[in-house]
Write an enzyme that holds these catalytic residues in place. Structure first.
Site, PDB file in Angstrom:
ATOM      1  N   ASP A 169      -3.986  15.156  -1.001  1.00 36.57           N
ATOM      2  CA  ASP A 169      -4.992  14.075  -0.990  1.00 36.57           C
ATOM      3  C   ASP A 169      -6.388  14.669  -0.728  1.00 36.57           C
ATOM      4  O   ASP A 169      -7.179  14.119   0.044  1.00 36.57           O
ATOM      5  CB  ASP A 169      -4.640  13.008   0.059  1.00 36.57           C
ATOM      6  CG  ASP A 169      -5.432  11.720  -0.140  1.00 36.57           C
ATOM      7  OD1 ASP A 169      -6.265  11.657  -1.061  1.00 36.57           O
ATOM      8  OD2 ASP A 169      -5.221  10.776   0.644  1.00 36.57           O
ATOM      9  N   TRP A 215     -11.329  14.937  -7.399  1.00 34.29           N
ATOM     10  CA  TRP A 215     -12.381  15.895  -7.756  1.00 34.29           C
ATOM     11  C   TRP A 215     -13.700  15.189  -8.064  1.00 34.29           C
ATOM     12  O   TRP A 215     -14.651  15.801  -8.525  1.00 34.29           O
ATOM     13  CB  TRP A 215     -11.933  16.785  -8.929  1.00 34.29           C
ATOM     14  CG  TRP A 215     -10.947  17.827  -8.510  1.00 34.29           C
ATOM     15  CD1 TRP A 215     -10.483  18.089  -7.252  1.00 34.29           C
ATOM     16  CD2 TRP A 215     -10.293  18.766  -9.375  1.00 34.29           C
ATOM     17  NE1 TRP A 215      -9.580  19.128  -7.269  1.00 34.29           N
ATOM     18  CE2 TRP A 215      -9.441  19.566  -8.567  1.00 34.29           C
ATOM     19  CE3 TRP A 215     -10.330  19.015 -10.752  1.00 34.29           C
ATOM     20  CZ2 TRP A 215      -8.658  20.589  -9.099  1.00 34.29           C
ATOM     21  CZ3 TRP A 215      -9.549  20.030 -11.283  1.00 34.29           C
ATOM     22  CH2 TRP A 215      -8.725  20.803 -10.457  1.00 34.29           C
ATOM     23  N   ASN A 250      -7.267   7.779   5.223  1.00 31.25           N
ATOM     24  CA  ASN A 250      -6.417   6.658   4.876  1.00 31.25           C
ATOM     25  C   ASN A 250      -5.211   7.126   4.065  1.00 31.25           C
ATOM     26  O   ASN A 250      -5.419   7.721   3.012  1.00 31.25           O
ATOM     27  CB  ASN A 250      -7.234   5.647   4.044  1.00 31.25           C
ATOM     28  CG  ASN A 250      -6.562   4.304   4.002  1.00 31.25           C
ATOM     29  OD1 ASN A 250      -5.710   4.012   4.817  1.00 31.25           O
ATOM     30  ND2 ASN A 250      -6.940   3.497   3.027  1.00 31.25           N
ATOM     31  N   HIS A 299       1.292  10.065   0.074  1.00 33.29           N
ATOM     32  CA  HIS A 299       0.867  10.157   1.476  1.00 33.29           C
ATOM     33  C   HIS A 299       1.651   9.247   2.445  1.00 33.29           C
ATOM     34  O   HIS A 299       1.064   8.454   3.180  1.00 33.29           O
ATOM     35  CB  HIS A 299      -0.643  10.029   1.650  1.00 33.29           C
ATOM     36  CG  HIS A 299      -1.361   8.871   0.988  1.00 33.29           C
ATOM     37  ND1 HIS A 299      -0.905   7.596   1.048  1.00 33.29           N
ATOM     38  CD2 HIS A 299      -2.540   8.830   0.299  1.00 33.29           C
ATOM     39  CE1 HIS A 299      -1.776   6.808   0.415  1.00 33.29           C
ATOM     40  NE2 HIS A 299      -2.764   7.535  -0.051  1.00 33.29           N
TER      41      HIS A 299
HETATM   42  O1  DOR Z   1      -8.547   8.995   2.919  1.00 30.96           O
HETATM   43  C1  DOR Z   1      -8.513   8.729   1.724  1.00 30.96           C
HETATM   44  N1  DOR Z   1      -9.492   9.097   0.898  1.00 30.96           N
HETATM   45  N2  DOR Z   1      -7.486   8.024   1.265  1.00 30.96           N
HETATM   46  C2  DOR Z   1      -7.471   7.548   0.009  1.00 30.96           C
HETATM   47  O2  DOR Z   1      -6.519   6.914  -0.347  1.00 30.96           O
HETATM   48  C3  DOR Z   1      -8.610   7.778  -0.904  1.00 30.96           C
HETATM   49  C4  DOR Z   1      -9.369   8.966  -0.509  1.00 30.96           C
HETATM   50  C5  DOR Z   1     -10.718   9.062  -1.173  1.00 30.96           C
HETATM   51  O3  DOR Z   1     -10.814   8.822  -2.383  1.00 30.96           O
HETATM   52  O4  DOR Z   1     -11.676   9.418  -0.486  1.00 30.96           O
END
Ligand code: DOR
Length: 433
Positions: free
Chosen positions: A306, A66, A279, A234
């Protein structure tokens, strides 16, 4: 803020809760924030007509960014919780990769106060496992817990070494905090997408699946040895899902996968659009299908989104330069209902278990539609078709990988502690009384 509860009767909803053995049309009475009666022909002073709608235990998302504190231009507690409520989520866990990072008691307690004032849903705090997420010095987990942290995680980053992770697990265990682990070996994860045919064709540097698998194997071995309560988040590869299954009865371990790893694949690399960078990266169809099968069998316990909002200037870039991450809350149910349930790959009851019951069990609250339980519920129209549109996203950001897709199944109302916190019709869902 979760408003003061008042009585409400939800009438004629198709109530589905596999854990409570419910799958039929019922009336549900909510009294003083709890479910007080599930039956037929009930009457109340304030009624909500749910004819034709499904009523599920509220969804629980153990993985949300958030962006507060620090990047309130991307998401705030108000917009993140409104977005969660719009997706039927009644509980979330907030990740600590903010600015400042949630690695000290004062940041935890400050965040807890803001949640109390600003969140529509039950938000829990994941503090960092290491100071600054650097994988060097452990955080003061006992003090973080006293300040209000629910668990610890270095999400966004993998862990520097097995020795460092082992110490973290032992300390987290003694502090009574579960860990959420983002499994990624940074010596292998040197690219920006999955290292496969699609990456080669596009000429974009890839990271091999082993970047996730090696880290997952290490985490599982250490979880078994230390006895730490460990949640792997994930999971996106065939091998990582199989490794989790192998360790299920050998360690105190649970795991989730995301809606995007269950429904999308690395063929999106050919668009070269930064929107599709995430990711762990989107994987080939075979991984997507294996992860889906692991969710079906329960080898992977549940779904977490996520939810990772990013400003448009961080996403409207070539893949190599874009920030990784997708919005998740508002499309999770519909994407999974459309691509898995309607496609005959997953039973609706298992989807509800994976979005409500199992993550509710993990956080220790909610995810159950039974008398005496918190009145946290999601009301869903399984027949509504809708197109994902950046203009109507409730999140402050709009980086959804489903933009432009028409999905089936829409959350029309969300109830937390007996109060309606999301009402898509804006008309109090036809409550009478
Ligand atoms: O794609 C991702 N975005 N993977 C993560 O582990 C962190 C997240 C982010 O905080 O934007």
């Amino acid at each position: 803020m979760i408003p003061t509860p008042t009585d409400l009767l939800v009438r004629h909803a198709h109530v589905l809760d596999p854990r409570a053995g419910l799958d039929s049309v019922k009336d549900v009475r909510l009294t003083e924030g709890k479910i007080s009666e599930v039956g037929e022909n009930l009457r109340g002073t304030r009624e909500l007509d749910a004819d034709g709608l499904h009523l599920f235990p509220g969804f629980v998302d153990v993985h949300a960014h958030w962006r507060t504190p620090g990047r309130e231009d991307e998401e705030t507690i108000e917009t993140g919780s409104a977005s969660a409520a719009a997706g039927g989520f009644t509980g979330v866990v907030m990740m600590p990769n903010t600015d400042p990072i949630v690695d000290s008691p004062v940041v935890v307690s400050g965040l807890a106060r803001r949640i109390e004032r600003e969140s529509r849903v039950r938000a829990r705090i994941s503090a960092a496992l290491h100071v600054g997420l650097k994988g060097e010095r452990l955080t003061e987990m006992r003090l973080l817990r006293e300040a209000g942290a629910f668990c610890v995680s270095d999400d966004g980053l993998g862990t520097a070494s097995a020795g460092v992770l082992r110490n973290g697990m032992m300390y987290a265990r003694s502090a009574g905090l579960p860990l959420i682990l983002h499994c990624e070996d940074h010596t292998l994860a040197t690219g920006v997408v999955h290292d496969g045919v699609a990456a080669s064709l596009a000429g974009i540097p890839g990271s091999p699946a082993s970047a996730e698998d090696v880290a997952t194997a290490t985490a599982l071995v250490l979880a078994a040895e230390t006895g730490a309560r460990t949640h792997i988040t994930h999971v996106s590869t065939t091998l990582s899902a199989a490794l989790v299954a192998f360790f299920k009865n050998r360690a105190d371990v649970t795991a989730d996968t995301t809606p995007h790893h269950l429904t999308l694949s690395d063929d999106l690399i050919s668009t070269l659009e930064g929107l599709y960078r995430v990711n762990p990266p989107l994987r080939p169809d075979a991984d997507r299908d294996a992860v889906g099968e692991a969710l079906r069998t329960g080898a992977l316990d549940f779904v977490a989104t996520d939810h990772a909002p990013h400003a448009s200037e961080e996403k409207e870039l070539p893949l190599e330069e874009a920030a990784p991450g997708f919005l998740g809350h508002e499309t999770a149910f519909a994407a999974l209902y459309t691509d898995l349930v309607l496609a005959g790959k997953l039973a609706l009851s298992r989807l509800v278990e994976a979005m409500s019951c199992a993550p509710g069990r993990w956080v220790g609250e909610g995810g159950r539609l039974a008398v005496g339980e918190p009145a946290d519920l999601a009301l869903v129209d399984l027949s509504e078709r809708w197109t994902v549109d950046s203009g109507t996203m409730i999140s402050r950001s709009s980086n959804s990988p489903y933009l432009g897709r028409t999905l089936t199944g829409r959350v029309v109302g969300t109830i937390v502690g007996g109060e309606i916190v999301h009402d898509r019709t804006g008309a109090q869902l036809g409550t009478r009384g």
